[in-house]
Write a protein that holds these residues in place. Sequence first.
Motif, short mmCIF file in Angstrom:
data_model
loop_
_atom_site.label_atom_id
_atom_site.label_comp_id
_atom_site.label_asym_id
_atom_site.label_seq_id
_atom_site.Cartn_x
_atom_site.Cartn_y
_atom_site.Cartn_z
N PHE A 28 37.88 9.91 6.92
CA PHE A 28 37.34 11.25 6.63
C PHE A 28 37.57 12.48 7.34
CE2 PHE A 28 34.46 7.51 6.17
CZ PHE A 28 35.29 7.39 4.44
N MET A 29 37.53 12.61 8.73
CA MET A 29 38.18 14.28 9.85
C MET A 29 40.31 13.97 8.88
SD MET A 29 35.62 13.21 12.53
CE MET A 29 35.77 14.79 13.15
N ILE A 30 40.58 13.20 9.57
CA ILE A 30 41.47 13.55 9.05
C ILE A 30 42.06 13.67 7.14
CG2 ILE A 30 44.30 12.96 9.10
CD1 ILE A 30 42.35 10.81 11.68
N ALA A 31 41.63 13.60 6.73
CA ALA A 31 41.46 13.32 5.06
C ALA A 31 41.12 15.39 5.13
CB ALA A 31 40.76 13.11 4.21
N ALA A 32 39.85 15.45 5.80
CA ALA A 32 39.57 16.93 5.48
C ALA A 32 40.49 17.54 6.11
CB ALA A 32 38.33 17.09 6.59
N ALA A 33 41.94 17.48 7.20
CA ALA A 33 42.26 18.48 7.58
C ALA A 33 43.98 18.36 6.17
CB ALA A 33 43.10 18.17 8.44
N ARG A 43 42.05 18.29 13.59
CA ARG A 43 42.92 17.04 13.18
C ARG A 43 42.90 16.62 15.59
NH1 ARG A 43 47.65 18.85 10.03
NH2 ARG A 43 47.43 20.60 11.15
N ARG A 44 42.08 18.23 15.66
CA ARG A 44 41.45 18.75 16.84
C ARG A 44 40.36 17.61 17.31
NH1 ARG A 44 43.31 23.90 18.62
NH2 ARG A 44 45.70 23.73 19.11
N MET A 45 39.33 18.02 16.41
CA MET A 45 38.35 16.76 16.29
C MET A 45 38.27 15.26 16.47
SD MET A 45 35.63 19.50 14.79
CE MET A 45 34.68 18.66 13.31
#
Length: 300
Positions: A28-33, A43-45
């Motif tokens: 989900f975090m990568i998709a948010a990028a 991406r860093r997070m």
Amino acid sequence: MTGPIELFSREHPAFVHVPLGLVVCLPFMIAAAYRSRYPQTWRRMALRVALVALGGGLLTMASGLYWGRLLNLIPAGRLLPVVSSQGQALQRTLRSHEVNALAGAVLGILCVLLLRRACREPGDARWTGACLLGTVLWAGTWGYVGKQGGVMVFGDAETNKAAAEAINAKKNDAEAELPLRALDYASLEPLQAAPFRSRAHGGREARSWVTASGSDALAAGRPLPVGAYAVLTTWTLGLPGPLHMREAKADGTQAFALYWPRVPEGERAAFGGEDSVYWRSPHPALEACAGCHAAGKARP
Ligand code: HEC
């Protein structure tokens, strides 16, 4: 004494949720990028969360290994349980659980490397795409490992059936732990008027006891009728020696048992080195009994 390592290991089923929860967030975090105005921040997070998840996952795997050894499911000094028969559903699941957890950790390392690359080359969307795919696989693998862990803790149709069968088999076998009928020999008919020295059974003082259904047959030198059984109690200077039992089964075979809860030190060599024996057919040590007591034959 319960040390911190043991405590941590016993709580393995609780701690697993931490790395698993973090890994599930990653896709989900990568998709948010892709959608965010600050893709590099996401991406860093994601990289940091992936590092924490990987570290936590490795700790969790160590705690699982330690717990498996505490429960005697994994032999000390080994990494995997020994599966000696197909019936050992728990050991089989545990082995697969460990192998999959390791596969997930390898995927985790791969994802961390990919995320580092994606952070360094923000312009190339292919790295971010590879991270997305990698983290989905990572979460899927560890998710499956978690499912297997749930099966081991709560059971599933297969393991619960195997456990119920083992309990039923024990219930139907009243003598699984003690030879109850042989120990109750005083309720049987004594075959001799007095004890005698039995050369066939270690030269001990002995006496035979037989069910009413078998006493006439034995006294007349005929084989034991089906369902009848005989017990031979033995002593040496008043101390109990091995208790013997011979039973005529409905299928025409004989069953033997030998029970000696306290084998004196000097006698252990002849009893497989054990300090306590309870052997029942088909235990290989009882093959010698059948050598003298042939089925369907009169008493030797
Ligand atoms: C060397 C031959 C021999 C061996 C081995 C032997 N028996 Fe016996 N058994 C006899 C004889 C002979 C008798 C009759 C009583 C006596 O002389 O001791 C007997 C009697 C018995 C009896 C009581 C009476 C009867 O007919 O059943 C039992 C029970 C018994 N044995 C069980 C066993 C068991 C269990 C084993 C194996 C651990 C065993 N025996 C090994 C020869 C043997």
